[in-house]
Design a protein around this motif. Structure first.
Motif, PDB file in Angstrom:
ATOM      1  N   VAL A  60       0.843  -1.203   0.000  1.00 59.51           N
ATOM      2  CA  VAL A  60       0.000   0.000   0.000  1.00 59.51           C
ATOM      3  C   VAL A  60       0.874   1.248   0.000  1.00 59.51           C
ATOM      4  CG1 VAL A  60      -1.673   1.341   1.339  1.00 59.51           C
ATOM      5  CG2 VAL A  60      -1.883  -1.158   1.207  1.00 59.51           C
ATOM      6  N   ILE A  61       0.500   2.214  -0.820  1.00 63.54           N
ATOM      7  CA  ILE A  61       1.110   3.540  -0.785  1.00 63.54           C
ATOM      8  C   ILE A  61       0.038   4.514  -0.324  1.00 63.54           C
ATOM      9  CG2 ILE A  61       2.415   5.306  -2.021  1.00 63.54           C
ATOM     10  CD1 ILE A  61       3.867   2.701  -2.147  1.00 63.54           C
ATOM     11  N   GLU A  62       0.222   5.099   0.850  1.00 69.87           N
ATOM     12  CA  GLU A  62      -0.757   6.013   1.436  1.00 69.87           C
ATOM     13  C   GLU A  62      -0.242   7.449   1.447  1.00 69.87           C
ATOM     14  OE1 GLU A  62      -3.680   6.411   2.422  1.00 69.87           O
ATOM     15  OE2 GLU A  62      -4.569   4.459   2.846  1.00 69.87           O
ATOM     16  N   GLY A  63      -1.196   8.370   1.538  1.00 72.25           N
ATOM     17  CA  GLY A  63      -0.857   9.781   1.613  1.00 72.25           C
ATOM     18  C   GLY A  63      -1.987  10.608   1.027  1.00 72.25           C
ATOM     19  N   THR A  64      -1.961  11.882   1.277  1.00 71.99           N
ATOM     20  CA  THR A  64      -3.001  12.759   0.757  1.00 71.99           C
ATOM     21  C   THR A  64      -2.760  13.069  -0.716  1.00 71.99           C
ATOM     22  OG1 THR A  64      -1.762  14.739   1.349  1.00 71.99           O
ATOM     23  CG2 THR A  64      -3.245  13.856   3.020  1.00 71.99           C
ATOM     24  N   ASP A  65      -3.741  13.699  -1.368  1.00 74.35           N
ATOM     25  CA  ASP A  65      -3.533  14.181  -2.728  1.00 74.35           C
ATOM     26  C   ASP A  65      -2.352  15.137  -2.738  1.00 74.35           C
ATOM     27  OD1 ASP A  65      -5.678  12.719  -3.518  1.00 74.35           O
ATOM     28  OD2 ASP A  65      -6.908  14.401  -4.186  1.00 74.35           O
ATOM     29  N   GLY A  66      -1.501  14.996  -3.741  1.00 72.41           N
ATOM     30  CA  GLY A  66      -0.339  15.869  -3.840  1.00 72.41           C
ATOM     31  C   GLY A  66       0.886  15.345  -3.126  1.00 72.41           C
ATOM     32  N   SER A  67       0.780  14.163  -2.526  1.00 67.36           N
ATOM     33  CA  SER A  67       1.915  13.616  -1.778  1.00 67.36           C
ATOM     34  C   SER A  67       2.917  12.883  -2.660  1.00 67.36           C
ATOM     35  CB  SER A  67       1.430  12.672  -0.675  1.00 67.36           C
ATOM     36  OG  SER A  67       0.707  11.582  -1.223  1.00 67.36           O
ATOM     37  N   GLY A  68       2.545  12.634  -3.915  1.00 67.26           N
ATOM     38  CA  GLY A  68       3.463  11.958  -4.837  1.00 67.26           C
ATOM     39  C   GLY A  68       3.212  10.469  -4.974  1.00 67.26           C
ATOM     40  N   LYS A  69       2.045   9.992  -4.528  1.00 70.90           N
ATOM     41  CA  LYS A  69       1.737   8.562  -4.576  1.00 70.90           C
ATOM     42  C   LYS A  69       1.797   7.999  -6.000  1.00 70.90           C
ATOM     43  CE  LYS A  69      -2.368   8.516  -2.936  1.00 70.90           C
ATOM     44  NZ  LYS A  69      -2.519   9.967  -3.205  1.00 70.90           N
ATOM     45  N   SER A  70       1.142   8.658  -6.923  1.00 67.88           N
ATOM     46  CA  SER A  70       1.030   8.127  -8.285  1.00 67.88           C
ATOM     47  C   SER A  70       2.399   7.914  -8.917  1.00 67.88           C
ATOM     48  CB  SER A  70       0.197   9.072  -9.150  1.00 67.88           C
ATOM     49  OG  SER A  70      -1.120   9.169  -8.659  1.00 67.88           O
ATOM     50  N   THR A  71       3.290   8.865  -8.723  1.00 71.66           N
ATOM     51  CA  THR A  71       4.637   8.749  -9.285  1.00 71.66           C
ATOM     52  C   THR A  71       5.373   7.558  -8.696  1.00 71.66           C
ATOM     53  OG1 THR A  71       4.813  11.129  -9.653  1.00 71.66           O
ATOM     54  CG2 THR A  71       6.872   9.898  -9.500  1.00 71.66           C
ATOM     55  N   GLN A  72       5.299   7.408  -7.370  1.00 70.49           N
ATOM     56  CA  GLN A  72       6.008   6.313  -6.722  1.00 70.49           C
ATOM     57  C   GLN A  72       5.405   4.955  -7.060  1.00 70.49           C
ATOM     58  OE1 GLN A  72       8.905   6.575  -5.368  1.00 70.49           O
ATOM     59  NE2 GLN A  72       8.867   8.805  -5.664  1.00 70.49           N
ATOM     60  N   ILE A  73       4.099   4.896  -7.211  1.00 74.94           N
ATOM     61  CA  ILE A  73       3.442   3.640  -7.578  1.00 74.94           C
ATOM     62  C   ILE A  73       3.871   3.205  -8.969  1.00 74.94           C
ATOM     63  CG2 ILE A  73       1.191   2.684  -8.233  1.00 74.94           C
ATOM     64  CD1 ILE A  73       0.066   4.252  -5.782  1.00 74.94           C
ATOM     65  N   SER A  74       3.930   4.153  -9.901  1.00 73.84           N
ATOM     66  CA  SER A  74       4.361   3.851 -11.264  1.00 73.84           C
ATOM     67  C   SER A  74       5.796   3.331 -11.273  1.00 73.84           C
ATOM     68  CB  SER A  74       4.244   5.106 -12.134  1.00 73.84           C
ATOM     69  OG  SER A  74       4.723   4.864 -13.433  1.00 73.84           O
ATOM     70  N   LYS A  75       6.668   3.993 -10.517  1.00 74.00           N
ATOM     71  CA  LYS A  75       8.068   3.560 -10.441  1.00 74.00           C
ATOM     72  C   LYS A  75       8.192   2.182  -9.793  1.00 74.00           C
ATOM     73  CE  LYS A  75      10.366   8.099 -10.214  1.00 74.00           C
ATOM     74  NZ  LYS A  75      11.413   7.798 -11.210  1.00 74.00           N
ATOM     75  N   LEU A  76       7.429   1.955  -8.730  1.00 73.25           N
ATOM     76  CA  LEU A  76       7.504   0.677  -8.029  1.00 73.25           C
ATOM     77  C   LEU A  76       6.995  -0.462  -8.903  1.00 73.25           C
ATOM     78  CD1 LEU A  76       7.988  -1.026  -5.517  1.00 73.25           C
ATOM     79  CD2 LEU A  76       5.716  -0.348  -4.682  1.00 73.25           C
ATOM     80  N   LYS A  77       5.886  -0.258  -9.581  1.00 74.34           N
ATOM     81  CA  LYS A  77       5.346  -1.296 -10.466  1.00 74.34           C
ATOM     82  C   LYS A  77       6.354  -1.665 -11.540  1.00 74.34           C
ATOM     83  CE  LYS A  77       1.345  -2.382 -13.401  1.00 74.34           C
ATOM     84  NZ  LYS A  77       2.035  -2.647 -14.680  1.00 74.34           N
ATOM     85  N   ARG A  78       6.966  -0.657 -12.147  1.00 75.11           N
ATOM     86  CA  ARG A  78       7.949  -0.912 -13.195  1.00 75.11           C
ATOM     87  C   ARG A  78       9.149  -1.684 -12.647  1.00 75.11           C
ATOM     88  NH1 ARG A  78       7.694   3.703 -15.171  1.00 75.11           N
ATOM     89  NH2 ARG A  78       9.412   4.710 -14.056  1.00 75.11           N
ATOM     90  N   TRP A  79       9.602  -1.305 -11.441  1.00 74.89           N
ATOM     91  CA  TRP A  79      10.753  -1.983 -10.831  1.00 74.89           C
ATOM     92  C   TRP A  79      10.419  -3.445 -10.514  1.00 74.89           C
ATOM     93  CZ3 TRP A  79      11.586  -4.446  -6.165  1.00 74.89           C
ATOM     94  CH2 TRP A  79      12.909  -4.767  -5.876  1.00 74.89           C
ATOM     95  N   ILE A  80       9.235  -3.700  -9.960  1.00 72.47           N
ATOM     96  CA  ILE A  80       8.831  -5.066  -9.628  1.00 72.47           C
ATOM     97  C   ILE A  80       8.759  -5.921 -10.887  1.00 72.47           C
ATOM     98  CG2 ILE A  80       6.896  -6.480  -8.815  1.00 72.47           C
ATOM     99  CD1 ILE A  80       6.355  -4.267  -6.730  1.00 72.47           C
ATOM    100  N   LYS A 113      14.265   4.480  -1.261  1.00 75.99           N
ATOM    101  CA  LYS A 113      13.863   4.057   0.088  1.00 75.99           C
ATOM    102  C   LYS A 113      12.768   2.992   0.020  1.00 75.99           C
ATOM    103  CE  LYS A 113      15.108   8.351   2.492  1.00 75.99           C
ATOM    104  NZ  LYS A 113      16.032   7.724   3.473  1.00 75.99           N
ATOM    105  N   ILE A 114      11.835   3.147  -0.908  1.00 83.28           N
ATOM    106  CA  ILE A 114      10.770   2.160  -1.062  1.00 83.28           C
ATOM    107  C   ILE A 114      11.339   0.821  -1.525  1.00 83.28           C
ATOM    108  CG2 ILE A 114       8.736   1.543  -2.433  1.00 83.28           C
ATOM    109  CD1 ILE A 114       7.902   4.485  -2.329  1.00 83.28           C
ATOM    110  N   ILE A 115      12.204   0.877  -2.523  1.00 87.12           N
ATOM    111  CA  ILE A 115      12.794  -0.349  -3.057  1.00 87.12           C
ATOM    112  C   ILE A 115      13.608  -1.093  -1.997  1.00 87.12           C
ATOM    113  CG2 ILE A 115      14.457  -1.272  -4.725  1.00 87.12           C
ATOM    114  CD1 ILE A 115      11.656  -0.305  -5.781  1.00 87.12           C
ATOM    115  N   SER A 116      14.336  -0.349  -1.183  1.00 86.30           N
ATOM    116  CA  SER A 116      15.161  -0.991  -0.148  1.00 86.30           C
ATOM    117  C   SER A 116      14.304  -1.788   0.824  1.00 86.30           C
ATOM    118  CB  SER A 116      15.982   0.054   0.594  1.00 86.30           C
ATOM    119  OG  SER A 116      15.152   0.871   1.419  1.00 86.30           O
TER     120      SER A 116
END
Length: 219
Positions: free
Chosen positions: A16-36, A208-211
């Protein structure tokens, strides 16, 4: 993944990636999915309020300003229940890494701010599987305000205008999001959030997420 025993009992993993709108969730989710996927695992994303059956009803009710605090809460709970049954659990059973853009914690934060009792909300979502990992992107209200104004603009509901916090749009946003952040902060320890400084660069946050994700993936 074979050596890691998931917290929910399904073959796949729930991140799960949590946070309010504008926290950068979408960008990190896209990067994480691609890395996985680069590690040769199947990955899929499910976003908040995307049920094929419920999402349009929520949008229509919002557009017509028909939601009170309870209908707001229950419609989002219905959206979550449908996505869980139709999308999330089937993907977990199939062994996918499921990445969620917001989870029940978003409902807890928003609905408590709108006046609901947290125990009532926990009962409402008591069937939700426990995630294997929850990342929380923590961003101060002042920075959120700048990011939102610079991109999508202030939203009526994300500014808490429906609960009469202030007649001033900007002030209402600050108050509402500030209260939501307070609720998120209360949940960090209780639910074992991995809290990350959302003001860091995209690359720094991704590293940090990947680690952390490496600890539950065999890579």
């Amino acid at each position: 993944m074979a050596k890691y025993k998931s917290k929910h009992g399904y073959e796949g993993l729930l991140i799960v990636i949590e946070g309010t709108d504008g926290s950068g969730k979408s960008t990190q989710i896209s990067k994480l999915k691609r890395w996985i996927e680069d590690q040769s695992y199947g990955a899929m994303v499910s976003e908040w309020k995307t049920s094929k059956f419920i999402a349009d009803a929520i949008n229509d009710a919002k557009d017509r300003n028909l939601l009170n605090a309870t209908t707001f809460s229950l419609l989002y709970a219905a959206d979550f229940a449908d996505r869980l049954e139709q999308v999330i659990i089937p993907a977990l059973k199939a062994g996918f890494v499921v990445i969620l853009d917001r989870y029940i914690y978003t409902a807890y934060a928003r609905d408590v701010v709108r006046g609901h009792n947290i125990e009532w909300l926990k009962n409402l979502y008591d069937y939700a599987p426990e995630p294997d990992m929850v990342f929380y992107l923590d961003v101060p209200v002042e920075i959120l305000l700048k990011r939102i104004i610079g991109t999508t603009g202030l939203d009526y509901w994300e500014s808490g205008r429906d609960i009469g916090l202030s007649s001033d749009f900007y002030k209402s946003f600050q108050i509402y999001q500030g209260k939501c952040l307070e609720e998120y902060h209360k949940m960090i320890e209780e639910y074992g959030f991995i809290a990350l400084d959302g003001t860091l660069t995209e690359k720094e946050i991704h590293k940090k997420i990947i680690s952390q994700v490496k600890n539950i993936l065999e890579v």
